[in-house]
Scaffold this active site. Structure first.
Site, PDB file in Angstrom:
ATOM      1  CG  ASP A  78      -0.121   0.153   2.387  1.00 15.23           C
ATOM      2  OD1 ASP A  78       0.800  -0.903   2.457  1.00 15.23           O
ATOM      3  OD2 ASP A  78      -0.710   0.512   3.508  1.00 15.23           O
ATOM      4  CD  GLU A 139       3.962   0.149   6.697  1.00 16.10           C
ATOM      5  OE1 GLU A 139       4.938   0.547   8.113  1.00 16.10           O
ATOM      6  OE2 GLU A 139       3.342   0.983   6.088  1.00 16.10           O
TER       7      GLU A 139
END
Length: 371
Positions: A78, A139
């Site tokens: 991400d 994350e």
């Protein structure tokens, strides 16, 4: 030798796939295909269902050609916002975005380097033990992919997280634990011009608490911060409610416990003194980690950098990463510098030489653990 054009093109391909936190489905699909084409066994775990995202973590396993410790490489899929429609530009050996978005090197530089490193191992028939790969979701803002990782699919003894901004050669061996410390302060509304003495100002309670609170740099190991404050209705109404979002961090968990307890106590005392109430929400977001610089995982990394002619150094960080969670699972892990610079900004960039060196580092780490 690293195929520079290949790894650069792979990085450019990856950053142009939108993948904000919780929306990593498209890039996960691409990475599954890439890993399978490289001969890895690949699964997607159920972390996405638990976190409420599009996909789970991508987990790959390369079967070893000889016995030895299983090692793991991890990077997150991400990116932060603004990260949609990224248009990478190369200038003088450096990769930038066009200035309207982040670049996404955090953490697709790590992903591209892992892919290239494994390709080098296979192309050069390098003997190796089992290698595991985790490309995690979400994350940023919570480490949710790592927290919900299906550890039954992981057997690694050692882990290398490629998610630090330092240049190749940096080995992060210490990272703090973090507590979320949120407060909902409840006062009593009243007309501010007609009968203010009948009210209890939640804003005054918040101000009293913050004024009496130890914040920012507490000591060399500990920090604390008030992040956001929201509340109140109008200037003619005594504020009935305020919400405060705060945090505390320390590499020493006893100090973290003490700092968090102090923050809670100050909020409670201010509310009591001024006739209001406070509801506290405290949560340990992730544990600290502290790897001995003499540990084998550090020594192996240092030896790899020595072979590459790169000066290495150990360091501590004030930020959290998947490294914290992996260590909490009992996988001895360090975070390695990959050279991403000015992350989370429109000026984010990545030197191609760092991407190349990180790719070489991955292949050499696989090699040294197979010797």
């Amino acid at each position: 030798m690293v195929n520079q054009d290949r790894v650069v093109n792979e990085f450019l391909e990856l950053v142009q796939i939108d993948s904000h936190s919780g929306k990593e489905g498209a890039v996960a699909k691409v990475l599954v295909k890439k890993l399978e084409e490289m001969g890895l066994e690949v699964i997607i775990d159920d972390a996405g269902e638990k976190a409420g995202g599009e996909t789970g973590n991508v987990i790959g396993k390369l079967k070893g050609t000889k016995n030895g410790p299983t090692i793991l490489f991890s990077s997150h899929m991400d990116t932060v916002t603004p990260g949609e429609g990224i248009k990478p530009i190369i200038k003088d050996g450096v990769i930038y975005s066009d200035g309207t978005t982040i670049l996404g090197g955090d953490d697709k530089a790590g992903i591209a380097a892992i892919l290239e490193g494994i390709k080098l191992v296979k192309e050069n028939n390098i003997e190796h033990s089992d290698v595991e790969v985790v490309f995690s979701i979400w994350e940023e803002g919570g480490l949710f992919g790592a927290k919900y990782l299906d550890t039954s699919k992981i057997s690694a003894e050692y882990g290398f997280v490629l998610d630090s901004g330092g240049a190749p050669g940096e080995i992060i061996v210490t990272g703090p634990a973090q507590d979320k410390v949120n407060a909902k302060i409840i006062g009593k509304p009243a007309h501010a011009g007609v009968a203010p003495e009948e009210g209890v100002s939640a804003i005054m309670i918040a101000a009293r608490a913050i004024d009496n609170m130890k914040l920012l740099r507490i000591d060399e190991e500990t920090t604390a911060n008030i992040g956001t404050i929201s509340g109140g209705i109008a200037t003619n109404i005594v504020a009935p409610e305020v919400t405060i979002k705060a945090e505390a961090r320390s590499i020493n968990e006893e100090k973290l416990n003490a700092q968090t307890a102090h923050m809670v106590e100050v909020f409670e005392n201010a509310a009591k003194d001024l006739g209001g109430k406070v509801e506290m929400d405290v949560e340990r977001m992730y544990p600290a980690f502290n790897i001995d610089p003499e540990d084998e995982i550090v020594k192996k990394a240092q030896e790899v950098f020595g072979r590459m002619g790169i000066e290495s150094h150990t360091a501590a960080t004030g930020g959290g990463s998947d490294t914290n969670i992996l260590n909490g699972y009992g996988i001895k892990a360090v975070n390695l510098g990959v050279g991403m610079t000015k992350v989370h900004t429109l000026e984010e960039h990545l030197h191609i030489k760092d991407l190349v060196n990180t790719s070489k580092m991955v292949s050499e780490l696989i090699k040294i653990f197979g010797e």
